[in-house]
Motif scaffolding. Structure first.
Motif, PDB file in Angstrom:
ATOM      1  N   SER A  94       0.856  -1.372  -0.117  1.00 24.73           N
ATOM      2  CA  SER A  94       0.037   0.038  -0.041  1.00 24.73           C
ATOM      3  C   SER A  94       0.876   1.396  -0.032  1.00 24.73           C
ATOM      4  O   SER A  94       1.277   1.902  -0.969  1.00 24.73           O
ATOM      5  CB  SER A  94      -0.985   0.095   1.237  1.00 24.73           C
ATOM      6  N   ILE A  95       1.066   1.830   1.312  1.00 27.77           N
ATOM      7  CA  ILE A  95       1.657   2.946   1.191  1.00 27.77           C
ATOM      8  C   ILE A  95       3.152   3.324   0.646  1.00 27.77           C
ATOM      9  O   ILE A  95       3.365   4.317   0.140  1.00 27.77           O
ATOM     10  CB  ILE A  95       2.147   3.446   2.851  1.00 27.77           C
ATOM     11  N   TRP A  98       2.506   3.894  -2.971  1.00 27.71           N
ATOM     12  CA  TRP A  98       1.851   5.211  -3.006  1.00 27.71           C
ATOM     13  C   TRP A  98       2.959   6.244  -3.414  1.00 27.71           C
ATOM     14  O   TRP A  98       3.106   7.244  -3.943  1.00 27.71           O
ATOM     15  CB  TRP A  98       0.773   5.509  -2.382  1.00 27.71           C
ATOM     16  N   ARG A 101       4.993   5.963  -6.464  1.00 30.42           N
ATOM     17  CA  ARG A 101       4.413   6.399  -7.158  1.00 30.42           C
ATOM     18  C   ARG A 101       4.292   7.925  -7.557  1.00 30.42           C
ATOM     19  O   ARG A 101       4.600   8.607  -8.685  1.00 30.42           O
ATOM     20  CB  ARG A 101       2.789   6.049  -7.285  1.00 30.42           C
ATOM     21  N   MET A 102       4.692   8.540  -6.462  1.00 34.33           N
ATOM     22  CA  MET A 102       4.552  10.094  -6.327  1.00 34.33           C
ATOM     23  C   MET A 102       6.144  10.506  -6.496  1.00 34.33           C
ATOM     24  O   MET A 102       6.124  11.714  -6.734  1.00 34.33           O
ATOM     25  CB  MET A 102       4.073  10.654  -4.944  1.00 34.33           C
ATOM     26  N   GLU A 264       7.266  -0.219  -9.261  1.00 36.77           N
ATOM     27  CA  GLU A 264       6.315  -0.629  -8.291  1.00 36.77           C
ATOM     28  C   GLU A 264       6.182  -2.061  -8.154  1.00 36.77           C
ATOM     29  O   GLU A 264       5.872  -2.710  -7.069  1.00 36.77           O
ATOM     30  CB  GLU A 264       4.896  -0.080  -8.653  1.00 36.77           C
ATOM     31  N   LEU A 410      -4.512  11.272   0.797  1.00 42.41           N
ATOM     32  CA  LEU A 410      -4.465  10.452  -0.697  1.00 42.41           C
ATOM     33  C   LEU A 410      -5.504  10.141  -1.358  1.00 42.41           C
ATOM     34  O   LEU A 410      -5.899  10.503  -2.553  1.00 42.41           O
ATOM     35  CB  LEU A 410      -3.615   9.210  -0.739  1.00 42.41           C
ATOM     36  N   PHE A 411      -6.679   9.700  -0.390  1.00 43.27           N
ATOM     37  CA  PHE A 411      -7.954   9.438  -1.080  1.00 43.27           C
ATOM     38  C   PHE A 411      -9.080   9.797  -0.629  1.00 43.27           C
ATOM     39  O   PHE A 411     -10.242   9.846  -1.363  1.00 43.27           O
ATOM     40  CB  PHE A 411      -7.922   7.755  -0.587  1.00 43.27           C
ATOM     41  N   PHE A 475      -4.996  11.772  -4.999  1.00 43.60           N
ATOM     42  CA  PHE A 475      -4.956  10.895  -5.959  1.00 43.60           C
ATOM     43  C   PHE A 475      -6.487  11.148  -6.662  1.00 43.60           C
ATOM     44  O   PHE A 475      -6.641  10.569  -7.683  1.00 43.60           O
ATOM     45  CB  PHE A 475      -4.862   9.402  -5.625  1.00 43.60           C
ATOM     46  N   TRP A 480      -2.678  15.805  -8.812  1.00 46.28           N
ATOM     47  CA  TRP A 480      -2.062  14.652  -9.468  1.00 46.28           C
ATOM     48  C   TRP A 480      -2.264  14.373 -10.676  1.00 46.28           C
ATOM     49  O   TRP A 480      -1.027  14.006 -11.512  1.00 46.28           O
ATOM     50  CB  TRP A 480      -2.762  13.478  -8.606  1.00 46.28           C
ATOM     51  N   TYR A 489       3.980   7.782 -14.253  1.00 46.78           N
ATOM     52  CA  TYR A 489       3.194   6.413 -13.754  1.00 46.78           C
ATOM     53  C   TYR A 489       2.437   5.974 -14.986  1.00 46.78           C
ATOM     54  O   TYR A 489       2.289   4.664 -15.081  1.00 46.78           O
ATOM     55  CB  TYR A 489       2.089   7.078 -13.014  1.00 46.78           C
TER      56      TYR A 489
END
Length: 498
Positions: A94-95, A98, A101-102, A264, A410-411, A475, A480, A489
Motif C-alpha cells: 500500500s503506502i 503510493w 508512485r509520487m 512498483e 491521498l484518498f 489522487f 495529481w 506513472y
C-alpha cells in the motif's frame, strides 16, 4: 580477551563495506551518472528492496532487544517483531507503492504535496528523532557485544561501533547499503539458525524440552506463552504490535527504501516474504534467550548482558565469529537505514527551505555531513539509554497519526489545520500519560497510552474531516493528474511495471 574474534569480524565487515562503496561509485562513473546518496538513482530491484526492508528492522529490537525482553516477559516479546512484520507486508502492498508512485524522497515531501510544509516540518522532526533514537539503540547493542567479547570499556566500544556503522552507508549511500544488505541477509540467517541448532544440541537430550520443563517447575509457564495471558496481551503485547505497525507504515526509513525501487513491481514482489523472514530472527533469538535464563551460572547477570554473555562463553569459537558477523550486520544495516533516513530528512525537508535549488552533488554533500554529525551525536547518546523495546514503543506511539494523514490525504480529504491539531494533540497526550499522575488519578494505570492516541486520532480525523471543508484527496485531484509524476506513472503502467 577474544581479540582474534573481534578482529575477524571487523576486518570482514570493513572489507565488505569498502568494496560495496567502491563498486557503487565506480559503477556510477562508468555510466556517467551522479551518485544519488538518498535513493540510489531509484534503481533497486525486488531482492534489493526486500532485503533492505528486512535488514532495516533486523537490528537490536529483534536480537538484543528480544534477549532483554524475554528476561521479564517471555515469548510475548515476539509481538514487537510481529508488529514489524505486519508493517513490512501491508506497507509494501500500500503506502510504499503510493510513495514510489509520487516519486518523493521523504515522508515529509509526501506530506508537503498533500497538506503543505507546516505539517511536513512537524512530522519530519519526529522522524529525525525516531531515526536518532533507534540508531542509538543499535550502537548501544553493538557496543555491548564488543564489550562482551573483548572486555573493552563500554563507552570506547560504542565509539568503535559507531565508526564501523558509519562506513556501511557513508561512501555510496542508499545503493551501497542495498548491495551490502543483499549479501549480508544470507549471512544473517545462516548465523542465527546455526546458533539456534547448536544451542539446542548443548542441552540435555539435545532438544529444547528441558527448557519447557524448567519453566513449568518454577510455575512460570506463561514465559513460554506467545500471549503471556489475556491481561498481558491487552496491556503490553497488542499495544506493542500497534505502535510498531503504525510507526513503520509511515517511517522515513522504510519509505526511503520504497522510493529507491526501480518499479512498483519491485515493491509488490516483497509482500509475501519480508514479514515472515523478519520474524524468524526474533523467534530464534527469543528461544536462545529462554535457554540463557535457565542457566544458573548466568542468573546474576542483567537482562542486557545475560544472553550475549552466555553465547560468547558457550558457543564454539568458529560459531562465535559467524554469529557476531551475523549479529553485527543486523545492527549495522539498521543503523545505516535509520541514520540515512534522518540525514536525508534534514537535507530534503529542512536544508531545502534555505537552498531550494540544490543539485544532486550538493544534496549528497549535505547528506554526508548529516551522516557524520548524526553519528557523533548518536555515539554520545548511545551510552545512556533505557530498555530497548520500551523506548521503541514510546517513540513509535507518537508516530501513530501519520499513516492516517497519508491515507486520508491521498484518498479522501485534506485539511492542514486539522492534521496539525491532531499531531499536537496526540503528542500532548503521550507526554501527559507518561509524565503526569493522570492515569493513576483516573484509575487507568493499566491502560496503554496507544489506545488513547488511537482514539484521539480517529475522533479528530474522522469527525473533523466529516464536518470541516478541505481539498479532495490527492489522487482524486487535478494536482495529481496534471503532475509530471502522473505522466511517468502512466508510462510505467503501459510498460507493465506497475
Amino acid at each position: 580477551m577474544k581479540w582474534d574474534i573481534i578482529i575477524s569480524v571487523v576486518v570482514f565487515n570493513v572489507a565488505a563495506m569498502l568494496i560495496a562503496g567502491w563498486y557503487t561509485n565506480n559503477n556510477n562513473k562508468k555510466q556517467n551518472k551522479t551518485l544519488d546518496m538518498a535513493t540510489g538513482g531509484r534503481s533497486l530491484g525486488a531482492f534489493a528492496v526486500g532485503s533492505t526492508l528486512c535488514m532495516t528492522l533486523l537490528g537490536s529490537g529483534n536480537i538484543t532487544g528480544t534477549y532483554e525482553g524475554v528476561y521479564t516477559t517471555g515469548l510475548s516479546v515476539l509481538w514487537h517483531s510481529m508488529g514489524n512484520g505486519f508493517a513490512l507486508c501491508l506497507g509494501a502492498a500500500s503506502i510504499m507503492i503510493w510513495a514510489r508512485r509520487m516519486r518523493v524522497t521523504t515522508t515529509g515531501e509526501m506530506l508537503t504535496r498533500l497538506y503543505g510544509k507546516a505539517l511536513a516540518v512537524i512530522v519530519s522532526a519526529f522522524n529525525i528523532v525516531v531515526g536518532f533514537a533507534v540508531a542509538c539503540c543499535e550502537i548501544q547493542a553493538l557496543g555491548i557485544a564488543i564489550n562482551a567479547v573483548t572486555g573493552m570499556e563500554l563507552h570506547i566500544a560504542v565509539i568503535l561501533a559507531t565508526v564501523l556503522a558509519l562506513l556501511y552507508i557513508l561512501i555510496g549511500g542508499m545503493k551501497q547499503g542495498a548491495i551490502l544488505n543483499q549479501f549480508f541477509i544470507v549471512i544473517l540467517y545462516i548465523g542465527v539458525i546455526l546458533v539456534f541448532v547448536v544451542v539446542g544440541k548443548m542441552l540435555p537430550g539435545g532438544t529444547y524440552d528441558t527448557v519447557r520443563e524448567f519453566y513449568a517447575a518454577k510455575g512460570e509457564a506463561s514465559m513460554l506463552s506467545i500471549t503471556g495471558g489475556t491481561q498481558h496481551f491487552m496491556s503490553i503485547a497488542l499495544p506493542l504490535v500497534m505502535s510498531n505497525f503504525f510507526c513503520h507504515m509511515s517511517g522515513q526509513y522504510l519509505m526511503q527504501t520504497a522510493c529507491s525501487a526501480k518499479s512498483e513491481k519491485s515493491i509488490k514482489k516483497t509482500v509475501w516474504w519480508v514479514g515472515p523472514v523478519n520474524c524468524l530472527v526474533a523467534a530464534t533469538s527469543a528461544i536462545v534467550a529462554l535457554v540463557a535464563n535457565t542457566m544458573p551460572e548466568y542468573a546474576k547477570l542483567d537482562a542486557k548482558t545475560q544472553t550475549m554473555t552466555m553465547l560468547v562463553n558457550e558457543l564454539p569459537r568458529w560459531l562465535i565469529i559467524v554469529f557476531l558477523i551475523a549479529f553485527t550486520v543486523g545492527i549495522l544495516s539498521t543503523f545505516a537505514s535509520f541514520v540515512m533516513s534522518s540525514a536525508t530528512t534534514i537535507t530534503v525537508d529542512f536544508v531545502s527551505l534555505y537552498k531550494p535549488e540544490m543539485n544532486e552533488k550538493e544534496k549528497n554533500r549535505y547528506i554526508r555531513i548529516g551522516l557524520v554529525v548524526s553519528a557523533v551525536i548518536i555515539a554520545i547518546l548511545a551510552q545512556f539509554l533505557p530498555a530497548v523495546i520500551v523506548l521503541f514503543q514510546w517513540l513509535f506511539a507518537q508516530m501513530l497519526p501519520i499513516i492516517f494523514f497519508l491515507i486520508i490525504g491521498l484518498f479522501w480529504k485534506r485539511n492542514l489545520k486539522l492534521a496539525v491539531v491532531t499531531m499536537i494533540s496526540t503528542w500532548a497526550v503521550t507526554n501527559i500519560w507518561t509524565f503526569t499522575p493522570l492515569p493513576r488519578l483516573l484509575g487507568l494505570e493499566g491502560l496503554n497510552m496507544i489506545w488513547i492516541i488511537l482514539a484521539v486520532t480517529l475522533i479528530l480525523q474522522i469527525i473533523g474531516n466529516l464536518i470541516l471543508p478541505g481539498k479532495p484527496g490527492y489522487f482524486r485531484s487535478d494536482e495529481w493528474t496534471d503532475s509530471e509524476q502522473f505522466k511517468i506513472y502512466l508510462e510505467e503502467k503501459n510498460k507493465g511495471v506497475i
